[in-house]
Design an enzyme around this catalytic site. Sequence first.
Site, PDB file in Angstrom:
ATOM      1  N   SER A   1       0.778  -1.154   0.203  1.00  0.00           N
ATOM      2  CA  SER A   1       0.076   0.169   0.083  1.00  0.00           C
ATOM      3  C   SER A   1       0.868   1.167  -0.006  1.00  0.00           C
ATOM      4  O   SER A   1       1.715   1.277  -0.666  1.00  0.00           O
ATOM      5  CB  SER A   1      -1.026   0.129   1.312  1.00  0.00           C
ATOM      6  OG  SER A   1      -1.915   0.767   1.280  1.00  0.00           O
TER       7      SER A   1
ATOM      8  N   ASP B   1      -8.749  -6.418  -4.814  1.00  0.00           N
ATOM      9  CA  ASP B   1      -8.064  -5.272  -4.124  1.00  0.00           C
ATOM     10  C   ASP B   1      -9.068  -4.109  -4.478  1.00  0.00           C
ATOM     11  O   ASP B   1      -9.621  -3.715  -5.137  1.00  0.00           O
ATOM     12  CB  ASP B   1      -6.768  -5.283  -4.657  1.00  0.00           C
ATOM     13  CG  ASP B   1      -5.852  -4.631  -3.620  1.00  0.00           C
ATOM     14  OD1 ASP B   1      -6.005  -3.894  -2.735  1.00  0.00           O
ATOM     15  OD2 ASP B   1      -4.502  -4.976  -3.973  1.00  0.00           O
TER      16      ASP B   1
ATOM     17  N   HIS C   1      -7.071  -6.082  -0.214  1.00  0.00           N
ATOM     18  CA  HIS C   1      -5.865  -5.121   0.122  1.00  0.00           C
ATOM     19  C   HIS C   1      -4.936  -5.870   1.097  1.00  0.00           C
ATOM     20  O   HIS C   1      -3.791  -5.637   0.967  1.00  0.00           O
ATOM     21  CB  HIS C   1      -6.302  -3.778   0.450  1.00  0.00           C
ATOM     22  CG  HIS C   1      -5.373  -2.815   0.326  1.00  0.00           C
ATOM     23  ND1 HIS C   1      -4.867  -2.454  -0.851  1.00  0.00           N
ATOM     24  CD2 HIS C   1      -4.853  -1.659   1.321  1.00  0.00           C
ATOM     25  CE1 HIS C   1      -3.822  -1.466  -0.708  1.00  0.00           C
ATOM     26  NE2 HIS C   1      -3.931  -1.073   0.684  1.00  0.00           N
TER      27      HIS C   1
END
Length: 350
Positions: A153, A297, A324
Amino acid sequence: MKTKLFILSLLFVLCFNCKKTEKITIVETANTAENYLKPNTEDQFLGGIKMIPITTPKGEFKVWTKRVGNNPTMKVLLLHGGPGMTHEIYECFDGYFPQENIEYYYYDQLGSYYSDQPKDLSLWDLDRFVEEVEQVRVALGLNKDNFYLYGQSWGGILGMQYALKYQDNLKGLIISNMVASIPDYQKYSDQVLAPKLDPEVLKEIMSYEDKEDYTNQRYLDLIVENYYTKHVIRMPVKDWPEPINRGFKHLNPDVYVTMQGPSEFGIKGNATLKNWDVKDRLKEIKTPTLTIGATHDTMDPEHMKWISTEVQNGRFLLCPNGSHLSQFDDQKVFFKGLISFIKDVDSGAF
């Protein structure tokens, strides 16, 4: 509960070529109790924890790191997401890396819970974070012969940006659950993910977005229950792993909002990362690179696959049942692919 959900909602932005005898020696050495944590160092008293001094334009601070294991050729530094999250969302790595003799480092970036948390917002700057990672690397003794950088991320943004400046220090790069363009991410969120929501739910969410009423309890409930459980971690909120809840509780909103912005449905406002885009520079990255994407995601998995074709030496891993945080919701696929990449690079098979 409001505080808890607000913190929860901040997440998204949030040797085959070795000689056989040499390989056996490395494995046996890594497995011995005497070498699991190096003797005659502060590790004997602190369990691998090291507070590293970091020089910044606003003075010197300290960041928290913790080493697990001992392997001279496979050392992984974990860059957490957020920004402003903590290393705690990687505690599941304990169930996989030690048995594979992979040495790894938990690390709370400056501003995160276990590290110093200065109040100067000017410190929450991408280029400054890159220099911080470089200082951490030097302090930990990581180099091109052993240093793997893993970023997920926001950590993936930081990992790409670090590689573009310091890739000669890297042995391998892992970009997990992150695309190379924030505008592309926002477009995917708006045009692909948002329409998948129930129309009435989306309408209500956008009503709060339009009013910039981002801390409203109803807004947070809608986001968490309808968006996060589908695209951040595919589990009911009541079943979320304890390290995630603990990590969210420790998130620093000053870092998060400065860089990510106040919205939980994209990167908006005056967020410093709003226009970040390195798509045109990916071809500069020659370090062996693994990109990890997930079908569900918040980031476009096809974009993450594309990144693996843009860098000079790339591989793509898809977690078909993940989102995610695929280290939790598609764990076996995630770790099998990640460990294979690290070992293939180490052995020269990549």
